[in-house]
Scaffold this motif. Structure first.
Motif, PDB file in Angstrom:
ATOM      1  N   ALA A  97      10.323  -2.821   6.123  1.00 46.49           N
ATOM      2  CA  ALA A  97      10.025  -3.982   4.916  1.00 46.49           C
ATOM      3  C   ALA A  97       9.184  -4.939   5.659  1.00 46.49           C
ATOM      4  O   ALA A  97       8.117  -5.253   4.670  1.00 46.49           O
ATOM      5  N   LEU A  98       9.138  -5.235   6.777  1.00 46.31           N
ATOM      6  CA  LEU A  98       8.009  -5.999   7.326  1.00 46.31           C
ATOM      7  C   LEU A  98       6.420  -5.212   7.242  1.00 46.31           C
ATOM      8  O   LEU A  98       5.602  -6.050   7.062  1.00 46.31           O
ATOM      9  N   TRP A  99       6.468  -4.062   7.933  1.00 46.59           N
ATOM     10  CA  TRP A  99       5.071  -3.359   7.423  1.00 46.59           C
ATOM     11  C   TRP A  99       4.825  -3.430   6.212  1.00 46.59           C
ATOM     12  O   TRP A  99       3.650  -3.844   6.036  1.00 46.59           O
ATOM     13  N   PHE A 100       5.637  -2.975   5.158  1.00 43.44           N
ATOM     14  CA  PHE A 100       5.222  -3.366   3.773  1.00 43.44           C
ATOM     15  C   PHE A 100       4.700  -4.862   3.400  1.00 43.44           C
ATOM     16  O   PHE A 100       3.759  -4.688   2.666  1.00 43.44           O
ATOM     17  N   GLY A 101       5.607  -5.591   3.851  1.00 43.34           N
ATOM     18  CA  GLY A 101       5.025  -6.981   3.641  1.00 43.34           C
ATOM     19  C   GLY A 101       3.541  -7.244   4.254  1.00 43.34           C
ATOM     20  O   GLY A 101       2.866  -7.835   3.603  1.00 43.34           O
ATOM     21  N   ALA A 102       3.449  -6.915   5.249  1.00 41.12           N
ATOM     22  CA  ALA A 102       2.272  -7.083   5.981  1.00 41.12           C
ATOM     23  C   ALA A 102       1.080  -6.351   5.263  1.00 41.12           C
ATOM     24  O   ALA A 102       0.100  -6.849   5.065  1.00 41.12           O
ATOM     25  N   ILE A 103       1.413  -5.080   4.821  1.00 39.25           N
ATOM     26  CA  ILE A 103       0.362  -4.182   4.153  1.00 39.25           C
ATOM     27  C   ILE A 103       0.151  -4.926   2.816  1.00 39.25           C
ATOM     28  O   ILE A 103      -1.197  -4.967   2.216  1.00 39.25           O
ATOM     29  N   SER A 104       1.243  -5.676   2.148  1.00 40.74           N
ATOM     30  CA  SER A 104       1.000  -5.916   0.565  1.00 40.74           C
ATOM     31  C   SER A 104      -0.083  -7.080   0.732  1.00 40.74           C
ATOM     32  O   SER A 104      -0.448  -7.454  -0.355  1.00 40.74           O
ATOM     33  N   VAL A 105      -0.592  -7.615   1.936  1.00 37.97           N
ATOM     34  CA  VAL A 105      -1.416  -8.910   1.755  1.00 37.97           C
ATOM     35  C   VAL A 105      -2.708  -8.365   1.454  1.00 37.97           C
ATOM     36  O   VAL A 105      -3.585  -9.067   1.005  1.00 37.97           O
ATOM     37  N   LEU A 106      -3.080  -7.081   1.673  1.00 35.90           N
ATOM     38  CA  LEU A 106      -4.159  -6.566   1.068  1.00 35.90           C
ATOM     39  C   LEU A 106      -4.580  -6.758  -0.318  1.00 35.90           C
ATOM     40  O   LEU A 106      -5.735  -6.971  -0.798  1.00 35.90           O
TER      41      LEU A 106
END
Length: 154
Positions: A97-106
């Motif tokens: 979930a944190l990785w996805f959150g970080a990637i979603s900033v793109l």
């Protein structure tokens, strides 16, 4: 399916609580009326603005912006479920979930901010690194919200 709607909306709500806290601390955050204004201009074939604040207002832009904001959060929950697999929703873990959150900033860095006139990764703003850090932190909080909402449902 409904569980992913709840997870996405719940994560977006957590993100909104974070944004309220940031505003109380004097850190500027996205005004979702501007998101609605951007979306409203799509119907006129306009996808990019020099400055969204200077673009003509759209009737109901605040409501449209909030709707787009929550629909995006729900879409991200579906995307995470596709990426992590259905098992993640039954037994959610924090790291995906944190990785996805970080990637979603793109998405805001490469699509939204340039389209609103702020440049790639807020490069045309007065304090781009503050905007970048705020965006990344906000999307990490969204990732935390994905985990928390999924954990509550599980």
């Amino acid at each position: 399916m409904w569980s992913l709607v709840v997870v996405g909306a719940g994560a977006t709500l957590v993100m909104d609580a974070w944004s309220i806290w940031l505003r109380l601390m004097g850190v500027p955050t996205l005004d979702y009326a501007m998101l609605g204004r951007w979306g409203g201009h799509w119907f006129h074939g306009i996808w990019r603005h020099q400055s969204i604040q200077e673009a003509p207002a759209i009737r109901g832009e605040k409501k449209w912006g909030w709707a787009m904001h929550y629909l995006t959060g729900i879409a991200f929950a579906f995307a995470l479920a596709c990426a992590a697999g259905p098992q993640w929703l039954r037994e959610p873990t924090l790291v995906p979930a944190l990785w996805f959150g970080a990637i979603s900033v793109l998405l805001p860095w490469l699509v939204l901010q340039p389209a609103l006139g702020a440049g790639v990764a807020a490069s045309r703003t007065s304090r781009p690194w503050l905007s970048r850090a705020t965006s990344l932190a906000t999307h990490l909080v969204f990732g935390l919200g994905l985990f928390l909402a999924a954990k509550i449902l599980a």
